[in-house]
Design an enzyme around this catalytic site. Sequence first.
Site, mmCIF file in Angstrom:
data_model
loop_
_atom_site.group_PDB
_atom_site.id
_atom_site.type_symbol
_atom_site.label_atom_id
_atom_site.label_comp_id
_atom_site.label_asym_id
_atom_site.label_seq_id
_atom_site.Cartn_x
_atom_site.Cartn_y
_atom_site.Cartn_z
ATOM 1 N N SER A 19 0.870 -0.991 -0.069
ATOM 2 C CA SER A 19 0.066 0.205 0.028
ATOM 3 C C SER A 19 0.864 1.228 0.044
ATOM 4 C CB SER A 19 -1.029 0.124 1.192
ATOM 5 O OG SER A 19 -1.752 1.154 1.316
ATOM 6 N N ASN A 20 1.738 1.284 0.845
ATOM 7 C CA ASN A 20 2.577 2.321 0.991
ATOM 8 C C ASN A 20 3.551 2.675 -0.355
ATOM 9 O OD1 ASN A 20 2.422 4.612 3.069
ATOM 10 N ND2 ASN A 20 2.667 2.739 4.524
ATOM 11 N N ASN A 109 11.838 3.772 7.899
ATOM 12 C CA ASN A 109 10.694 2.938 8.310
ATOM 13 C C ASN A 109 9.448 4.102 8.498
ATOM 14 O OD1 ASN A 109 9.148 0.537 8.497
ATOM 15 N ND2 ASN A 109 9.272 1.002 10.927
ATOM 16 N N HIS A 111 6.048 4.244 11.064
ATOM 17 C CA HIS A 111 5.451 3.407 12.114
ATOM 18 C C HIS A 111 3.893 3.959 12.418
ATOM 19 C CE1 HIS A 111 5.253 0.881 15.672
ATOM 20 N NE2 HIS A 111 4.748 1.893 16.252
ATOM 21 N N SER A 138 4.725 7.965 11.968
ATOM 22 C CA SER A 138 5.847 8.400 12.148
ATOM 23 C C SER A 138 6.736 7.950 11.030
ATOM 24 C CB SER A 138 6.398 8.517 13.597
ATOM 25 O OG SER A 138 5.516 8.896 14.632
ATOM 26 N N ASP A 147 12.000 0.746 16.546
ATOM 27 C CA ASP A 147 10.903 1.869 16.472
ATOM 28 C C ASP A 147 11.771 2.999 17.453
ATOM 29 O OD1 ASP A 147 9.263 0.657 14.937
ATOM 30 O OD2 ASP A 147 8.312 -0.263 16.467
ATOM 31 N N GLU A 176 -0.460 7.922 5.937
ATOM 32 C CA GLU A 176 0.933 7.644 5.444
ATOM 33 C C GLU A 176 1.288 7.780 4.152
ATOM 34 O OE1 GLU A 176 1.654 3.492 6.872
ATOM 35 O OE2 GLU A 176 0.637 3.942 8.910
#
Length: 202
Positions: A19-20, A109, A111, A138, A147, A176
């Site tokens: 998706s991202n 990354n 999150h 984030s 993280d 996102e």
Amino acid sequence: MTPSSVAKRVAVLISGRGSNLGALIAAQDASYRIILVISNVEGAGGLEKAQRSGIATSVIPHTGKTREAFDAEMDAALRAADADLVVLAGFMRILSDVFVRGWEGRLINIHPSLLPAYKGTRVHERVIAAKEALSGASVHFVVPELDAGPVIAQATVPVHPSDTPETLAERILAVEHKLYPEALKLLASGKVKLENGLALFS
């Protein structure tokens, strides 16, 4: 750092539908271009998205391998592709310290929380249980501690009293899709860098 006029070569690591990844592909501009997508899961939906866009793909299964051996295979593929930056987009593996340190400052990354709050898994369930008014997403540099890397960009999302983990996740995912490309462009253009454990902006 002076912003580079050459597009950074980006590799994306995925485990699922991508998706991202789709948002990152759509947002490519003069600052970055995606040159490789690696999945640890054969048949991951994101592979087809990459292929439709003419992006090279690779499947590197993790089963039956130590974390270090798997990461070494990925590292070799990334270096063979001459990747400048590595982006985690729904990549469901914890990376070894050796891999993370090898790509330090070039590995990011996203999150689904407002870090440093709610690291780890089951984020939306925990946010709802705590009756938080706000959550969000984030983008952060990846460091060996899970993280815990310096945050590059954040976006907030209200938590509604009627929210389920699924509805909250869906609303955060929409945010996102805008946030991740923006953060990647900051890194690719040299407007943010990791230095002495901090995200430094210019």
